[in-house]
Design a protein around this motif. Structure first.
Motif, PDB file in Angstrom:
ATOM      1  N   VAL A   1       0.881  -1.165   0.000  1.00 16.63           N
ATOM      2  CA  VAL A   1       0.000   0.000   0.000  1.00 16.63           C
ATOM      3  C   VAL A   1       0.914   1.208   0.000  1.00 16.63           C
ATOM      4  O   VAL A   1       1.585   1.485   0.991  1.00 16.63           O
ATOM      5  N   GLY A   2       0.967   1.902  -1.130  1.00 18.44           N
ATOM      6  CA  GLY A   2       1.915   3.000  -1.246  1.00 18.44           C
ATOM      7  C   GLY A   2       3.329   2.444  -1.149  1.00 18.44           C
ATOM      8  O   GLY A   2       3.691   1.501  -1.841  1.00 18.44           O
ATOM      9  N   ALA A   3       4.130   3.008  -0.253  1.00 22.00           N
ATOM     10  CA  ALA A   3       5.514   2.568  -0.078  1.00 22.00           C
ATOM     11  C   ALA A   3       5.662   1.520   1.024  1.00 22.00           C
ATOM     12  O   ALA A   3       6.759   1.089   1.333  1.00 22.00           O
ATOM     13  N   GLU A   4       4.556   1.082   1.624  1.00 17.79           N
ATOM     14  CA  GLU A   4       4.577   0.120   2.723  1.00 17.79           C
ATOM     15  C   GLU A   4       4.208  -1.273   2.233  1.00 17.79           C
ATOM     16  O   GLU A   4       3.462  -1.433   1.274  1.00 17.79           O
TER      17      GLU A   4
ATOM     18  N   ARG B   1      -5.142 -10.130   5.995  1.00 23.93           N
ATOM     19  CA  ARG B   1      -6.220 -10.881   5.349  1.00 23.93           C
ATOM     20  C   ARG B   1      -6.916  -9.915   4.388  1.00 23.93           C
ATOM     21  O   ARG B   1      -7.181  -8.768   4.733  1.00 23.93           O
ATOM     22  N   ILE B   2      -7.187 -10.404   3.195  1.00 21.03           N
ATOM     23  CA  ILE B   2      -7.742  -9.566   2.142  1.00 21.03           C
ATOM     24  C   ILE B   2      -9.212  -9.904   1.924  1.00 21.03           C
ATOM     25  O   ILE B   2      -9.574 -11.086   1.821  1.00 21.03           O
ATOM     26  N   TYR B   3     -10.042  -8.870   1.827  1.00 17.20           N
ATOM     27  CA  TYR B   3     -11.451  -9.022   1.483  1.00 17.20           C
ATOM     28  C   TYR B   3     -11.784  -7.947   0.460  1.00 17.20           C
ATOM     29  O   TYR B   3     -11.495  -6.772   0.678  1.00 17.20           O
TER      30      TYR B   3
ATOM     31  N   GLY C   1     -13.917  -1.507  -2.448  1.00 16.24           N
ATOM     32  CA  GLY C   1     -12.495  -1.673  -2.733  1.00 16.24           C
ATOM     33  C   GLY C   1     -11.942  -2.884  -2.028  1.00 16.24           C
ATOM     34  O   GLY C   1     -12.544  -3.951  -2.038  1.00 16.24           O
ATOM     35  N   VAL C   2     -10.813  -2.710  -1.364  1.00 16.46           N
ATOM     36  CA  VAL C   2     -10.123  -3.804  -0.685  1.00 16.46           C
ATOM     37  C   VAL C   2     -10.062  -3.492   0.809  1.00 16.46           C
ATOM     38  O   VAL C   2      -9.668  -2.398   1.208  1.00 16.46           O
TER      39      VAL C   2
ATOM     40  N   TYR D   1      -9.205   0.350   1.346  1.00 20.36           N
ATOM     41  CA  TYR D   1      -8.531   1.056   0.255  1.00 20.36           C
ATOM     42  C   TYR D   1      -9.382   0.932  -1.002  1.00 20.36           C
ATOM     43  O   TYR D   1     -10.015  -0.098  -1.223  1.00 20.36           O
ATOM     44  N   SER D   2      -9.349   1.964  -1.822  1.00 22.25           N
ATOM     45  CA  SER D   2     -10.121   1.919  -3.057  1.00 22.25           C
ATOM     46  C   SER D   2      -9.467   0.972  -4.054  1.00 22.25           C
ATOM     47  O   SER D   2      -9.986  -0.090  -4.346  1.00 22.25           O
ATOM     48  N   ASP D   3      -8.336   1.328  -4.608  1.00 23.65           N
ATOM     49  CA  ASP D   3      -7.690   0.461  -5.587  1.00 23.65           C
ATOM     50  C   ASP D   3      -6.179   0.469  -5.485  1.00 23.65           C
ATOM     51  O   ASP D   3      -5.513  -0.108  -6.320  1.00 23.65           O
TER      52      ASP D   3
END
Length: 72
Positions: free
Chosen positions: A25-28, A33-35, A40-41, A55-57
């Motif tokens: 996510v960005g520079a991190e 766990r992803i949903y 978005g996410v 997060y949107s995309d």
């Protein structure tokens, strides 16, 4: 996972809902766990001290966790 554990990641550009994934996510980069939903996410930590993040995309999936090694 505990600090110092080694997580085995299978490289793939996508993760299914509920899978633990290495995500950027960005520079991190982190393990969450992803949903996916209509907004978005959603990245959810197994540690209850950290709230879910939406997060949107702008989430990049690097791979999914397939195992780990506990380093004593």
């Amino acid at each position: 996972f505990n600090p110092g554990d080694w997580v085995l990641i299978r490289q793939t550009p996508d993760a299914q809902n509920g899978q633990i994934a290495a995500v950027g996510v960005g520079a991190e980069a982190t393990l969450k766990r992803i949903y996916r939903n209509e907004s978005g996410v959603v990245c959810v930590s197994d540690n209850p001290a950290y709230p879910p993040q939406i997060y949107s995309d702008d989430v990049t999936v690097y791979g999914v966790a397939v195992g780990f090694v506990r380093v004593w």
